[in-house]
Design an enzyme around this catalytic site. Structure first.
Site, PDB file in Angstrom:
ATOM      1  CB  SER A 138      -0.962  -0.082   1.196  1.00  0.00           C
ATOM      2  OG  SER A 138      -1.612   1.284   1.281  1.00  0.00           O
ATOM      3  CE1 TYR A 189      -3.825  -2.219   4.658  1.00  0.00           C
ATOM      4  CE2 TYR A 189      -3.496   0.285   3.998  1.00  0.00           C
ATOM      5  CZ  TYR A 189      -3.912  -1.296   3.615  1.00  0.00           C
ATOM      6  OH  TYR A 189      -3.826  -1.329   2.296  1.00  0.00           O
ATOM      7  CE  LYS A 233      -1.583  -4.477   3.087  1.00  0.00           C
ATOM      8  NZ  LYS A 233      -1.754  -5.753   2.167  1.00  0.00           N
TER       9      LYS A 233
END
Length: 321
Positions: free
Chosen positions: A117, A141, A145
């Site tokens: 991402s 998040y 990643k």
């Protein structure tokens, strides 16, 4: 050669599965259906309903289907929600990746394409993000990643894993009316849901330092994204060198206002979005260069914003029929 697509019943994963089918490559899907849909997986594709945290299940799937490479799309992808659910985010995005890598290593599977991402960049210091831009994730998040990328790097050093990680921002549109984005958090489905339900879509802030005052971001069509996942897998299978990370970016970006204008054109519903207050922490502009991926991974922006909107609208309407 058979490729395992984790999360292959989800919005992005199901498009990746179809892109593999389009070039005649065999795939098998693992998905826990927490956000995916069983009907998104073509009937001829083997489907395993299960959790990547179940290492034994993953190992059994790899052995049963003769898997030789993995496209790892599965994960908890909601950056905002991850702030209030950090443990769940790390479990789904880090612990599950460890489980997958352990199952791969146990079966001598050494090729992996990782769906990462652009959230790993946080708030960039420059208008155009490249693969050399500093990483500074600002949510669990984004952090998860980045840890996933580190895991792949370390497995390359320890066990010769051949991999690449693909970083991207907002994935939109549909490659077929059978597949639509059902996320409760992404801009396109939020706007389309509002229009379907007779509500007015909203814009969070129109006083940013951009030409029309609204945030500018990358919006990339899901089918274009899927093509590059397959290109990466084929290069790994051929033993061709790849960079550890690639940005799948537009290089130019679109503003939220431009998206709203395209929604009017694509849906035929005339509306004026309601402008609300800014969301804390939203940068003015985040756009990535796709130059390196264009050289190595057949990356291209093959769809206009109008095509993105029309395809998303048609898929949503088909899902209601």
């Amino acid at each position: 050669m058979t490729w395992l697509v984790t999360g292959g019943a989800g919005y992005i994963g199901s498009h990746v599965v179809r892109a593999f089918e389009d070039v005649g490559l065999d795939v098998v899907v693992i998905d826990d259906l927490s956000s995916g849909h069983r009907e998104f997986v073509p009937g001829a594709v083997p489907f395993v309903h299960g959790d990547l945290l179940d290492t034994g299940l993953v190992e059994g799937t790899i052995r049963e289907h003769g898997v030789t490479g993995v496209v790892h799309v599965a994960g908890f992808k909601y950056a905002g929600v991850s702030v209030s659910r950090p443990l769940h985010t790390y479990e789904q995005n880090v612990t599950a990746t460890v489980s997958l890598l352990r199952a791969m290593a146990a079966n001598d599977v050494d090729k992996l394409v990782f769906s990462s991402s652009a959230a790993v960049y946080g708030t960039p210091r420059t208008d155009l993000v490249t693969e050399d831009s500093p990483v500074a994730p600002e949510s669990p998040y984004g952090e998860s990643k980045l840890v996933g990328e580190w895991l792949l790097r370390d497995m390359q050093r320890a066990a010769g894993l051949q991999y690449t990680a693909l970083r991207y921002f907002n994935v939109v549109g549909s490659g077929t009316p059978e597949l639509c984005d059902t996320s409760p958090h992404n801009l396109f489905p939020l706007v389309i849901s509002a229009l379907v339900e007779g509500r007015t879509p909203t814009i969070n802030g129109d006083d940013y330092d951009t030409p029309d005052g609204t945030c500018v971001r990358d919006y990339v069509h899901v089918s274009d994204l899927a093509v590059s996942h397959v290109a990466a897998a084929r290069r790994l299978a051929a033993g061709e060198p790849l960079a550890p990370v690639y940005n799948l970016g537009s290089g130019t970006g679109l503003s939220v206002r431009e998206i709203m204008d395209a929604m009017v054109r694509g849906t035929g519903i005339d509306f004026q979005p309601e402008v609300r207050a800014r969301r804390p922490g939203d940068p003015d502009r985040i756009v990535a260069s796709g130059g390196l991926a264009a050289q190595d991974l057949d990356w291209a922006m093959r769809h206009t914003v109008d095509q993105m909107v029309r395809s998303a609208w048609e898929a949503r309407r088909a899902s209601r029929d």
